[in-house]
Design a protein around this motif. Sequence first.
Motif, PDB file in Angstrom:
ATOM      1  N   SER A 291       0.753  -1.133  -0.037  1.00 49.76           N
ATOM      2  CA  SER A 291       0.091   0.113  -0.122  1.00 49.76           C
ATOM      3  C   SER A 291       0.846   1.111   0.058  1.00 49.76           C
ATOM      4  O   SER A 291       1.930   1.455   0.989  1.00 49.76           O
ATOM      5  N   TRP A 415      -8.598  -7.965  -1.859  1.00 48.28           N
ATOM      6  CA  TRP A 415      -7.656  -7.617  -3.057  1.00 48.28           C
ATOM      7  C   TRP A 415      -8.590  -6.764  -3.767  1.00 48.28           C
ATOM      8  O   TRP A 415      -8.208  -5.530  -4.117  1.00 48.28           O
ATOM      9  N   ARG A 416      -9.780  -7.197  -4.101  1.00 46.02           N
ATOM     10  CA  ARG A 416     -10.684  -6.462  -4.968  1.00 46.02           C
ATOM     11  C   ARG A 416     -11.186  -4.902  -4.416  1.00 46.02           C
ATOM     12  O   ARG A 416     -11.540  -4.113  -4.954  1.00 46.02           O
ATOM     13  N   GLY A 418      -9.391  -3.167  -2.572  1.00 45.09           N
ATOM     14  CA  GLY A 418      -8.220  -2.008  -2.412  1.00 45.09           C
ATOM     15  C   GLY A 418      -7.817  -1.580  -0.905  1.00 45.09           C
ATOM     16  O   GLY A 418      -8.395  -1.962  -0.052  1.00 45.09           O
ATOM     17  N   VAL A 459      -7.775  -3.263 -10.018  1.00 44.12           N
ATOM     18  CA  VAL A 459      -6.847  -3.785  -8.955  1.00 44.12           C
ATOM     19  C   VAL A 459      -5.628  -3.302  -8.817  1.00 44.12           C
ATOM     20  O   VAL A 459      -4.568  -3.893  -8.352  1.00 44.12           O
ATOM     21  N   TRP A 461      -3.909  -2.208  -6.258  1.00 42.92           N
ATOM     22  CA  TRP A 461      -4.232  -2.434  -4.841  1.00 42.92           C
ATOM     23  C   TRP A 461      -3.955  -1.419  -4.084  1.00 42.92           C
ATOM     24  O   TRP A 461      -4.547  -0.684  -3.103  1.00 42.92           O
TER      25      TRP A 461
END
Length: 536
Positions: A291, A415-416, A418, A459, A461
């Motif tokens: 991130s 994951w989807r 974020g 994605v 992410w």
Amino acid sequence: MQPLSKKFARCLIALPFALTLHASLHAETVARYGISMADIPLTTGQPDRGAGAYQFTGHTLYDPLVAWEANIGNRPGKLIPGLATAWNVDPKDNKKWRFSLRKGVKFHDGSDLTADAVVWNLDKVLDDKSPQFDAKQSAQVRPRIPSIASYRKVDDSTVEIVTKDVDALFPYQLPWFLISSPTQWDKLGRDWNKFASQPSGTGPFKLDKLVPRERADLVKNAGYWDKTRMAKTDRIVLVPIPDALTRANALMNGQVDIIETPPPDVLPQLQRSGYKLVKNVTPHVWPYHFSTQPGSPWTDIRVRKAANLAIDRDAIVKLLNGLATPAKGQLDATSPWFGKPGFQIKYDLATAKALMAQAGYSPSKPLKAKIIIAQGGTGQMLSLPMNEFIQQSLAEVGIQLEFEVVELENLYLHWRSGAKADMNAGKGITGINLGYVTADPFYALTRFAYGRYQAPNGVNWGGYANPKVDAAIDKIRVSFDTKVQDGLLASVHQAMVDDALMLWVVHDVNPHALSPKVKEFVQAQHWFQDLTTIRM
């Protein structure tokens, strides 16, 4: 059947007794496949449980408009016609794509493939106001087809799809979008739960039996439209066996005929006993995706680079008994899109410690980070042992990892959503460990590096945003010249590596172990595999 050792007997009790099949009575050829998932992937048209699931309940039961060549093993595959025989971009408006549908194709229920059926399927996953909208299927495929803005039927055999912007890479998104039967859904009372046990696609197999968490029986579709891709085995039984050691024992004791991801330490025993190991170049990488949102410890590039330099990838390859290759980035160095990164990913403990010291950390004053990982599953390789190795390695340079361990489909939900989503940021999760397919430009690079593809639009992410990368991707999307695309893609990958966007560890080789009963299995250079090639 040879008796199991007491050590592993309890693990195998859970295997369905029904694996003792009646093939001999019906003169069927049967392949029993031990898969690394905890359950059978979704059978309604868009599989859950990640990219690996497409080989099991995706491209077996269904077909896409644009397919991927997955039945050859001696070179990388390419995009090929699927249910669309041709696709063209409108020269006057490059956002408009026309798809010419294959004529004479029938769903398993006997109904015809038409433009109406394709539009119905697009509504199924993109239009939450449509009667057939299925949130489960939409969650799986919507992030995989982010370019679609609208669509319509032109005539009975032509569909037009309009993209949000000009996107020359759009066809690469379509092998993930699969077509199921509107007629069957109507016949089953418009109930996706009923459809799951009686699905109807156009694929080379039909579903004969489904027992959740136990087995799925796929039987040859004798009426399949592509006569060059007819199944070579009458029946394939998919058996979920998430534990690698249990899978290996099921193979050695004759309960299954083929397994994926055998445990590395059992490979010598398997090979001595006459089992064949199959592997291939696989465009697939095993990384930590950081991130870069405010507050994340990974916003400091020195920390991201230190993490990449703290890992002895050769030792991990040794841990995997050679079933991997060290990663130097998202892509293998032989890729035309690799570029010339200035940051060299290697094992350099001294430089890693120096970078951490510059950032204000050390083993005695560690940076703390929480990573979400999977217990296992296709694409996750040896998830827990590998993650433990990473944890110990990063501790040496002053990075203290805490793991949130979840089941694979739960990991995909995180994951989807974020990195900014409450289920991640709210729990202090600042990194995710998930294997990524890297076979084409969209799947390897642009979906992770483009600032506009952050959730819920894709994605990306971690929220990576690099203006130079976004500008390069904007140019890629409007260029239909492959050479121009390749040069720009190389610049994107170069920037990803120089920015240490992820901690790249190894590339998978997608190993499978086969019983001597298996006479043929073509392993493609992809995460997609074609089960029609299995011959007993």
